[in-house]
Design a protein around this motif. Sequence first.
Motif, PDB file in Angstrom:
ATOM      1  N   TYR A 185       0.687  -1.214   0.268  1.00 50.99           N
ATOM      2  CA  TYR A 185       0.350  -0.113  -0.338  1.00 50.99           C
ATOM      3  C   TYR A 185       0.691   1.165   0.483  1.00 50.99           C
ATOM      4  O   TYR A 185       0.130   2.490  -0.013  1.00 50.99           O
ATOM      5  N   ASP A 186       1.733   1.191  -0.422  1.00 50.39           N
ATOM      6  CA  ASP A 186       3.082   2.062  -0.380  1.00 50.39           C
ATOM      7  C   ASP A 186       3.895   2.481  -1.869  1.00 50.39           C
ATOM      8  O   ASP A 186       3.839   2.198  -2.360  1.00 50.39           O
ATOM      9  N   PRO A 187       3.077   4.081  -2.687  1.00 48.40           N
ATOM     10  CA  PRO A 187       3.359   4.382  -4.098  1.00 48.40           C
ATOM     11  C   PRO A 187       4.006   4.084  -4.677  1.00 48.40           C
ATOM     12  O   PRO A 187       4.148   4.554  -5.306  1.00 48.40           O
ATOM     13  N   THR A 188       5.379   4.544  -3.495  1.00 43.93           N
ATOM     14  CA  THR A 188       6.691   4.474  -4.201  1.00 43.93           C
ATOM     15  C   THR A 188       6.859   4.187  -4.990  1.00 43.93           C
ATOM     16  O   THR A 188       7.823   4.881  -5.859  1.00 43.93           O
ATOM     17  N   PRO A 189       7.148   3.026  -5.184  1.00 46.38           N
ATOM     18  CA  PRO A 189       7.741   1.692  -6.149  1.00 46.38           C
ATOM     19  C   PRO A 189       6.289   2.029  -7.680  1.00 46.38           C
ATOM     20  O   PRO A 189       7.642   2.078  -8.731  1.00 46.38           O
ATOM     21  N   ALA A 192       7.929   5.388  -9.279  1.00 47.45           N
ATOM     22  CA  ALA A 192       9.484   5.785  -9.359  1.00 47.45           C
ATOM     23  C   ALA A 192       9.619   4.299 -10.620  1.00 47.45           C
ATOM     24  O   ALA A 192      10.487   4.304 -10.926  1.00 47.45           O
ATOM     25  N   GLU A 194       9.118   1.537 -10.700  1.00 44.61           N
ATOM     26  CA  GLU A 194       9.997   0.018  -9.982  1.00 44.61           C
ATOM     27  C   GLU A 194       8.333  -1.740  -9.854  1.00 44.61           C
ATOM     28  O   GLU A 194       8.926  -2.154 -10.763  1.00 44.61           O
ATOM     29  N   VAL A 195       7.328  -1.022 -10.394  1.00 47.65           N
ATOM     30  CA  VAL A 195       6.030  -1.848 -10.644  1.00 47.65           C
ATOM     31  C   VAL A 195       5.311  -0.944 -11.497  1.00 47.65           C
ATOM     32  O   VAL A 195       5.474   0.327 -11.814  1.00 47.65           O
ATOM     33  N   THR A 208      -3.000  10.240  -3.881  1.00 46.49           N
ATOM     34  CA  THR A 208      -2.168  10.682  -3.157  1.00 46.49           C
ATOM     35  C   THR A 208      -0.825  10.858  -4.451  1.00 46.49           C
ATOM     36  O   THR A 208      -0.186  10.967  -4.724  1.00 46.49           O
ATOM     37  N   GLU A 211      -1.296  13.981  -5.712  1.00 45.44           N
ATOM     38  CA  GLU A 211       0.045  14.833  -4.532  1.00 45.44           C
ATOM     39  C   GLU A 211       0.947  15.224  -4.589  1.00 45.44           C
ATOM     40  O   GLU A 211       2.306  15.844  -4.057  1.00 45.44           O
ATOM     41  N   LEU A 212       1.465  13.708  -4.890  1.00 41.27           N
ATOM     42  CA  LEU A 212       2.963  13.682  -5.075  1.00 41.27           C
ATOM     43  C   LEU A 212       3.721  13.741  -6.427  1.00 41.27           C
ATOM     44  O   LEU A 212       4.939  13.336  -7.067  1.00 41.27           O
ATOM     45  N   GLY A 281      -1.898   9.758   9.535  1.00 45.76           N
ATOM     46  CA  GLY A 281      -1.046  10.713   9.483  1.00 45.76           C
ATOM     47  C   GLY A 281      -1.821  10.664   7.788  1.00 45.76           C
ATOM     48  O   GLY A 281      -0.383  10.624   6.685  1.00 45.76           O
ATOM     49  N   ARG A 282      -2.679  10.497   7.548  1.00 44.62           N
ATOM     50  CA  ARG A 282      -3.170  11.139   6.197  1.00 44.62           C
ATOM     51  C   ARG A 282      -3.669  12.631   5.703  1.00 44.62           C
ATOM     52  O   ARG A 282      -3.850  13.498   6.962  1.00 44.62           O
ATOM     53  N   SER A 283      -3.516  13.405   5.029  1.00 45.90           N
ATOM     54  CA  SER A 283      -4.380  14.641   4.922  1.00 45.90           C
ATOM     55  C   SER A 283      -6.054  14.734   4.608  1.00 45.90           C
ATOM     56  O   SER A 283      -6.324  13.808   4.188  1.00 45.90           O
ATOM     57  N   ASN A 286      -6.862  14.772   0.911  1.00 49.19           N
ATOM     58  CA  ASN A 286      -7.457  13.320  -0.003  1.00 49.19           C
ATOM     59  C   ASN A 286      -8.487  12.311   0.951  1.00 49.19           C
ATOM     60  O   ASN A 286      -8.864  11.875  -0.017  1.00 49.19           O
TER      61      ASN A 286
END
Lengths: 339, 527
Positions: A185-189, A192, A194-195, A208, A211-212, A281-283, A286
């Motif tokens: 559930y972390d959209p970073t990959p 980036a 990676e997926v 989200t 937002e990034l 920890g969520r805005s 969002n």
Amino acid sequence: MTQQINRRQFLRGTAAGAVLLGGSTILAACGGKESEVSTAPGSPKLTPLPFQASWVNDAEFAGYFVAIDNGYYTSEGIDLAYASGGPDVIPESTLLSGTALVTLTTPETTVKAITEQGAKFKIIGAQFQKNPIGVVSLAASGINSPADLVGKTLAVPPVNTLAVRAMFRLSDIDINDINIVPYQYDPTPLIAGEVDATIDFVVNVPYTIRELGAQASSFLLYDFGFTVFNDTIVVTEETLNNQRDMLVGWLRASRKGWDENFKDVTKYPTLFEETWFAGTGRSIENELFFNDAQQSLIEHPDGIFAMSEDAIAANISALAEVGVMADRSMFDTTLLEEI
Amino acid sequence: MTWPPASRFLRSHAARSIGVYVVVAILWEIVGRLELIGGGAFPALSDILSTLWTERSLYPAHTLATTSSAFIGYVIGNVIAIGAAVAFMVSPRLERLMRGIGIALFSVPLIAVVPILVLAFTGSTPRIILAAVAVYFTTMASTLIGLRDIDPRLEDFVMVSGGSRSDVLRRIRLRNSVPGIVAGLRVGAPAAVLGAILAEYGSGTRTGLGTFLLGSLGQGDPARLWGIGFVATAISAGAYVLLGYLERRLAGKTTSASVMTVTPATLGGTDNQSRSTRALFAIASFAATLGAWQLFVSGVGLSPIIARGPIDFVRYLVSSPQAAASRRRLLEALGETVPLTFVGLAIGLLFAFVLATFLSLRPLIAQGVMPFALISQTMPLVALTPLIVLIFGRGVTTTMVITISVTFFPAFVATAQGLSQAHSGTIDVVKTYNGSDLQVLRLVQVPTAVPYLISAARLAAPRALLGVMIAEWLATGKGLGQLLNESRGLLDYGMIWAVAAISVFIAAGFYAGIGLVERSVARRYAN
């Protein structure tokens, strides 16, 4: 009910001693129940109802928060004890353990628990008429259908494995042509690269990602044949038989909460900033996006939680594609009729 | 020639260690700022700190909830561990009998335990139990080493002077065990914090660093995740540093120059027993473990769908309708996981040994590595997964990285302890003959440390399996870790218990195997 009380009493007595072989006093002191019945003298007696949500506090549960804060449950004689969920909470398990009497589930796990584990569950309503689970990718990747995923890497939370398998089966795609990896559930990959895509709530994550600083595109599994509900309301047969009135009261109060929430989707998320949504920890932006986006997936002409015969039949046939054999008797629509 | 005061300060130890941290911080900042690693998944130090500062109001409640539970569990776990070690000292038979339960508690995969604890207990109790379980075994083992590992001449002296066995225990053994206890407490501090955080994942509590982390995962904000990791690390690093200070002060008092210590291989303490006696105890210990399992299952009073005892385990894999299919899935997963565990264990130990040796040769550089070592122990891996997969991909390399990070720490601490316990008289001899630091290391320190490392390997083995499973669960989607995670989603508690039980069996096998190596090494070094 008596059976459950016995278990609790037993637990309180033996928990620390039996499990940890000592240190019992401190543990027992810390292991109090989360909420005892709180009835002020003179007020009508409330029935305690522990409720297990399926995820951490976010807009997905706004309707229940509205119903709690506006006293809709109290009016029905219910003292609702709300427990937040999370990735490690398997909601059906809390029914089996007696920790909760009502919970929100994904239909495929509930039906599997009934058919393979012999759990005595009934589905008495559905929050999401259309499952918000979908494939989320970066807009630039041009992934707009299951076929576009061939040869790509897709991150899937293990709880959604069955749903994904069903989607590919229904689209006549061999799942082995897709590289499936776990997803936390972390959209970073995804951002980036990676997926190539993730399985997530389309009413939440695309915002989200925006937002990034990236643009997301998404499609629902529902629109590619996985026509199932989500956040199905599940109880045990025992609760259904013994506390039917309470369950109808819960459905009525919850429906009222959702109706109130959808009158103005911008109202409540802001109100909950310092209460229900504090410390997640969520805005709040969002949550506002989420609340707006989910409205069309939840509302139904027959009222919130409705389970039409057509929708039930669609659930049964979609689940059958992955060998999950649901039947009509697992869905009990009679409580909805009593609201 | 006399140095001016400013220059003297620059040459002091304190100034040089500050210098090391400044260099580390600057490198971190550059790497983060230029997004050199993982395309921004590794944030600049200033970003982490400024995010932490702007969001500071979010932290106190979460930090307090996790810290208080971790602390209570830490105290309970350690008190039980020290009490158990004393009991095991007095009665080695009890130790043999309870060994299986200890190993099971140490090696059971936490990802399988959390959902069950959370269902069986409410409030902070799962956090406290998991923190206590996380610290128990290491403290028990290191205390027991200290209790057993005394100079026989001291024991003789007390006995000859008319003292009783309890005098030996009180005056010599307990005193001798203090450094071991403190070392155990040190290793336990990060474990307790991480245990408390893991228990929050499924507990439905609304406060706690773990809960905060989960809510934040979906936000794709690495600076926030690192901030949470920093706060968790600060808690355990605080405890670690404090106990390290205590350890150094105690070390000065308890080891007198003329006492040549025995190797920790005495932990086994049963060398003189016959093979058949050992086998008998192994069987009894196995039975006790099964008994404790059954007791737990009937004790928590959960639905039989969730709580499965040893008999249900056999039924699930042998006689149930889906037994054949379950066995096949399990064997397939084992085939993927077990070979990697061997490799991971070897690399993890090697890494620990090299790092500890390096620390002894180049304390300053090692000091710069220490913060990262501590972060790796307290930072929940789920928060680091995006970074790890971005750098190392989703293959064997990632599995090895995660396994090393889970494995090396106890082995590292034990080896460092072994290196520092080298006999100062012997070191002086080498130095008098103009021996270099490297020669001191090779001739004196390494031979002293090898038994400690092998002892540590016992602690590391169950963790290696755990590390591989965590990697499979978070990143590669293969093997036992993936099977466990899928089974949770499918409510297949039969498979969850089967995976948990089999991983405990495997860990116990590793433990026993290394015990054999340990005994043979002990014999060599004794001569």
